[in-house]
Design an enzyme around this catalytic site. Structure first.
Site, mmCIF file in Angstrom:
data_model
loop_
_atom_site.group_PDB
_atom_site.id
_atom_site.type_symbol
_atom_site.label_atom_id
_atom_site.label_comp_id
_atom_site.label_asym_id
_atom_site.label_seq_id
_atom_site.Cartn_x
_atom_site.Cartn_y
_atom_site.Cartn_z
ATOM 1 N N HIS A 293 -5.596 9.252 0.353
ATOM 2 C CA HIS A 293 -5.546 8.492 1.604
ATOM 3 C C HIS A 293 -6.425 9.096 2.695
ATOM 4 O O HIS A 293 -6.084 9.122 3.879
ATOM 5 C CB HIS A 293 -4.105 8.380 2.115
ATOM 6 C CG HIS A 293 -3.867 7.114 2.890
ATOM 7 N ND1 HIS A 293 -4.198 6.973 4.207
ATOM 8 C CD2 HIS A 293 -3.359 5.914 2.511
ATOM 9 C CE1 HIS A 293 -3.879 5.761 4.626
ATOM 10 N NE2 HIS A 293 -3.359 5.087 3.603
ATOM 11 N N ASP B 253 0.823 -1.217 0.000
ATOM 12 C CA ASP B 253 0.000 0.000 0.000
ATOM 13 C C ASP B 253 0.858 1.269 0.000
ATOM 14 O O ASP B 253 2.036 1.241 0.354
ATOM 15 C CB ASP B 253 -0.880 0.051 1.262
ATOM 16 C CG ASP B 253 -2.036 -0.928 1.207
ATOM 17 O OD1 ASP B 253 -2.055 -1.773 0.291
ATOM 18 O OD2 ASP B 253 -2.909 -0.844 2.088
ATOM 19 N N HIS C 133 -5.619 2.820 -4.028
ATOM 20 C CA HIS C 133 -5.710 3.043 -2.573
ATOM 21 C C HIS C 133 -6.348 4.424 -2.344
ATOM 22 O O HIS C 133 -6.103 5.069 -1.337
ATOM 23 C CB HIS C 133 -4.297 2.976 -1.987
ATOM 24 C CG HIS C 133 -4.251 2.792 -0.503
ATOM 25 N ND1 HIS C 133 -5.096 1.944 0.186
ATOM 26 C CD2 HIS C 133 -3.425 3.331 0.459
ATOM 27 C CE1 HIS C 133 -4.806 1.984 1.480
ATOM 28 N NE2 HIS C 133 -3.799 2.832 1.671
ATOM 29 N N HIS D 219 3.784 -2.384 2.934
ATOM 30 C CA HIS D 219 3.766 -1.038 2.348
ATOM 31 C C HIS D 219 5.023 -0.792 1.510
ATOM 32 O O HIS D 219 6.114 -1.219 1.889
ATOM 33 C CB HIS D 219 3.676 0.026 3.444
ATOM 34 C CG HIS D 219 2.356 0.049 4.167
ATOM 35 N ND1 HIS D 219 2.066 -0.803 5.204
ATOM 36 C CD2 HIS D 219 1.253 0.815 3.975
ATOM 37 C CE1 HIS D 219 0.833 -0.553 5.637
ATOM 38 N NE2 HIS D 219 0.312 0.432 4.901
#
Ligand code: NI
Length: 448
Positions: free
Chosen positions: A298, A244, A294, A388
């Site tokens: 965010h 991510d 994503h 990540h």
């Protein structure tokens, strides 16, 4: 009639009237005998004698009699008081009196008026209902009939408190949005059934402005969001590694390691990051990794309004498409947070929301060993591990990744993309697996 008689008498005795200047004066004919002549004046005296004004008097009397008759008739039929009872008490009422005005004059015998109620039962006006409940001789008389109803002699009138009345309304048939239903548990969420609108009757209150649901004419079809963890069942073991918050300056190293090991992974990239790392986006696709979204910035999506939420998804897809040439439908919401409201507001924009089964907590930078251990100690067939490649220093991930791959492969796991896990499961809809979901034209999203 009396005067007629007198004239008759006069004739029988040859009495006649001669008109002179002083009026009619009776004379006795000379041919009349003494015996009869002596009776005639007696008769005249007994009846007062015909006055010279007799025809006028007779007419006047006739008029008076007629007037008296009319008065008597009128009194009897129009003014005579009659007796009635009101709540058991005897009252005098002029004959012909109508019930409505009489009740008003009585101030409705102290009865309290009913209230005017709104459709939901609230009070619009304390005295806006039926003024009173009225029964005459035991039978209720509707308000509309009060003014036309004549009170009759002996009527037993009962007056009680009025009734509440509900306001008038208009009716409308409106569309009903579908509800959102969740089904199952698991790492991947997707729409398994699209919603369809229903129809319902609603009433609009004319006084209160309220709208209430009255009747469902046609039930809406629920929108169903299913959650499911893929379980490949071909006898082999599979897992998916996911990254991510990239692409970032660490992405190249991640891609290099994956390339060296010959394994694919799934990248949930941020739109704003993709714009500034177009090279990584292209490289990622070239190496057959899976490119997913994503969102753009965010944001925690449940805190966004509908417009912002949709923009977070659409803008990310635009940015990633611009950078890579591929428009992703698969998303992982930041923090995994994609609840009922998010599905209701933006379920048509995505193919699925991908959560995870194994959280490496790599963002806490617990050390490469801890990251490796988190994955390998929780591995199972169909598991999705969260790591990540952006959002901070990813050196520990780069250090851990080769060990994770080696260890999993040593245990017989084959690393695949998330879409491949779904395909291997066999139970996910084809368009969800392929990322080609299109909400049908006649489908409707829930209103949330
Ligand atoms: Ni994130």
């Amino acid at each position: 009639m009396k005067s007629d008689k007198r004239i008759e008498v006069g004739k029988a005795t040859n009495l006649h009237f001669s008109k002179g200047a002083n009026g009619a004066v009776p004379h006795v004919s000379p041919a009349v005998g003494v015996a009869s002549a002596s009776r005639v004046p007696t008769e005249h005296r007994a009846s007062g004698g015909p006055s010279p004004r007799a025809p006028w008097a007779a007419a006047a009397i006739a008029v008076l009699v007629l007037a008296a008759l009319v008065a008597a008739f009128g009194y009897w039929f129009f003014w005579r008081p009659i007796q009635v009872s009101v709540n058991g008490k005897t009252e005098q009422v002029a004959i012909g009196q109508k019930l409505g005005p009489y009740l008003k004059k009585l101030d409705y015998a102290g009865a309290q008026p009913g209230r005017l109620l709104s459709l939901s039962g609230g009070v619009v006006r304390e005295d806006g209902g039926k003024r009173a409940t009225v029964r005459v001789n035991g039978k209720q008389v509707a308000f509309e009939e009060w003014d036309g109803r004549e009170i009759a002699e002996g009527d037993a009138i009962e007056v009680e408190n009025g009734e509440d009345v509900t306001e008038k309304h208009t009716e409308e048939v409106v569309s009903m949005a579908p509800a959102l239903v969740r089904e199952g548990t698991g790492s991947i969420q997707y729409v398994s059934q699209w919603g369809a609108a229903g129809k319902k009757k609603v009433w609009h209150g004319k006084e209160s402005g309220e709208t209430i649901d009255k009747e469902v004419v046609e039930e809406p079809k629920n929108m169903v969001v299913s959650s499911r963890t893929p379980h490949p069942s071909d006898g082999k073991k599979y897992m998916a590694l996911t990254f991510d918050d990239g692409p970032s300056s660490y992405t190249k190293d991640i891609l290099r390691i994956l390339g060296e090991k010959g394994v694919p992974a799934t990248f949930f990239n941020l739109g704003n990051q993709a714009s500034s790392h177009a090279e990584e986006e292209k490289a990622l696709l070239k190496d057959k990794h899976e490119l997913a979204s994503h969102t753009n910035n965010h944001k925690n999506l449940p805190t966004c309004d509908r417009e912002t939420l949709r923009a977070e998804i659409n803008d990310a897809a635009d940015a990633i498409e611009k950078a890579s040439g591929t428009r992703p439908q698969m998303i992982r919401a930041p923090y995994g947070a994609f609840g009922d409201a998010e599905w209701a507001r933006a379920g048509d924009l995505i193919s699925c929301n991908v959560l995870w089964n194994i959280d490496t907590l790599d963002w806490k930078r617990p050390g490469a060993a801890a990251i490796v251990n988190a994955v390998t100690s929780h591995a199972f067939n169909g598991a999705i591990a969260l790591m990540h490649d952006g959002g901070g220093n990813r050196q520990q991930d780069i250090e851990a990744l080769p060990q994770i791959i080696d260890e999993l492969q040593a245990r017989g796991y084959q690393l695949v993309t998330v879409a491949e896990l779904m395909r291997l499961d066999g139970g996910f809809p084809q368009d969800v697996v392929e990322g080609t979901v299109k909400m049908p034209e006649d489908a409707v999203l829930p209103e949330m």
